[in-house]
Write an enzyme that holds these catalytic residues in place. Sequence first.
Site, PDB file in Angstrom:
ATOM      1  N   THR A  15       7.711  44.339 -68.862  1.00 48.42           N
ATOM      2  CA  THR A  15       7.996  43.227 -69.778  1.00 48.42           C
ATOM      3  C   THR A  15       9.435  43.204 -70.251  1.00 48.42           C
ATOM      4  O   THR A  15      10.007  42.126 -70.444  1.00 48.42           O
ATOM      5  CB  THR A  15       7.060  43.331 -71.017  1.00 48.42           C
ATOM      6  OG1 THR A  15       5.726  43.193 -70.555  1.00 48.42           O
ATOM      7  CG2 THR A  15       7.343  42.244 -72.028  1.00 48.42           C
ATOM      8  N   ASP A  59       5.590  44.515 -62.160  1.00 47.11           N
ATOM      9  CA  ASP A  59       4.706  44.728 -63.307  1.00 47.11           C
ATOM     10  C   ASP A  59       4.041  46.082 -63.039  1.00 47.11           C
ATOM     11  O   ASP A  59       3.582  46.343 -61.922  1.00 47.11           O
ATOM     12  CB  ASP A  59       3.660  43.605 -63.339  1.00 47.11           C
ATOM     13  CG  ASP A  59       2.774  43.675 -64.567  1.00 47.11           C
ATOM     14  OD1 ASP A  59       2.734  42.679 -65.310  1.00 47.11           O
ATOM     15  OD2 ASP A  59       2.100  44.709 -64.772  1.00 47.11           O
TER      16      ASP A  59
HETATM   17  N1  ASP Z   1       2.252  44.115 -67.735  1.00 46.30           N
HETATM   18  C1  ASP Z   1       3.478  44.727 -68.210  1.00 46.30           C
HETATM   19  C2  ASP Z   1       3.754  45.945 -67.350  1.00 46.30           C
HETATM   20  O1  ASP Z   1       3.137  46.960 -67.547  1.00 46.30           O
HETATM   21  C3  ASP Z   1       3.348  45.082 -69.645  1.00 46.30           C
HETATM   22  C4  ASP Z   1       4.574  45.683 -70.292  1.00 46.30           C
HETATM   23  O2  ASP Z   1       5.562  46.024 -69.679  1.00 46.30           O
HETATM   24  O3  ASP Z   1       4.560  45.848 -71.512  1.00 46.30           O
HETATM   25  O4  ASP Z   1       4.575  45.904 -66.467  1.00 46.30           O
END
Ligand code: ASP
Length: 344
Positions: A15, A59
Amino acid sequence: MNEKAKILIIYTGGTIGMKENIESGALSPVNFSEISNEIPEIRKFNFQIDSIEFDTPIDSSDIDFNFWKKLANIIFDNYKKYTGFVVLHGTDTMAFTASMLSFMFVNLNKPVIFTGSQLPIGMLRTDGKENLISAIEIAAAKENNQSVVPEVCIYFENRLFRGNRTRKSNAEYFNAFASENYPNLANVGINIKYNYKYINYPTKQLDCFSVNTKIENRVGVLKLFPGITKEFVNAIVNTSNIKALVLETFGSGNAITKKWFLDILKNANKKGLVIANVTQCSAGSVQQGKYQTSVGLIDAGVISGNDITTEAAITKLMHLLAQNYSIEEVKKQFETSISGEMSV
Ligand code: ASP
């Protein structure tokens, strides 16, 4: 702070570096130059900061064992050149990656600090800036010519954790991680207060860092719940070629006492399946034999995970099973602490 520090930021995705797709509205990763443009503050550090990014930032839900090998090798190849490393990683599986690397690294004597964020770095209220800036400062910290935190850690929302003790505990708030069974390695406010007595330091000056990239991923997790059926347990335990199973039990390691259940485990154990007991609770420890409901597990050959997290248990088994050890040796090593992941 050490003026001559050199930090390598390794950007893998997550993220922290995501942007909203204009059409779908879904978040997906962008490249590192877009991230660094959002955080000109890091140019104020009076030491060298370099970066490497994965060809396709991902991700972290998509991470697999090839990713772990690649990341470990990047750190190995650059180990001598840098004071410390900051890994930008998605929060979802960060605790798995930090745990895995803690087992793959041999004689680590420099900081490897994982961080990320709950809101992308380009957003006004992002938590990514503070996380990244403090992670860099911690990765650069040296006292008496020794890294202050020569461990694989996760830094998030003012707290530094031992990586293999953490789990993602919150999908909403900025305090996304918890380490219930081990104290924070540092708390960050106006000052960074290190908890020196909980940090692992090498006993002698080490100059022999290496990486063990062997991984066996034929492992699984079975989380117990009231009403679980024999068919379901049978299907999981007898998955073809499975080598180890983390059994997520109730409370202090308690399980169903029904004969069919214990027979399935006992037979699987006889055929060579390593079964490790890990509690479903986020804090506390397995104590096989404390209640009558865990006595049968001992008899079925189930080993104790003590106060290990599921994330560390799974990755530890992946690591141990790949080392050409006998099954007895895998079990023995599992019940001892390799990298500070359990209190024994
Ligand atoms: N879905 C994202 C990931 O794990 C969530 C995050 O980075 O907070 O890459």
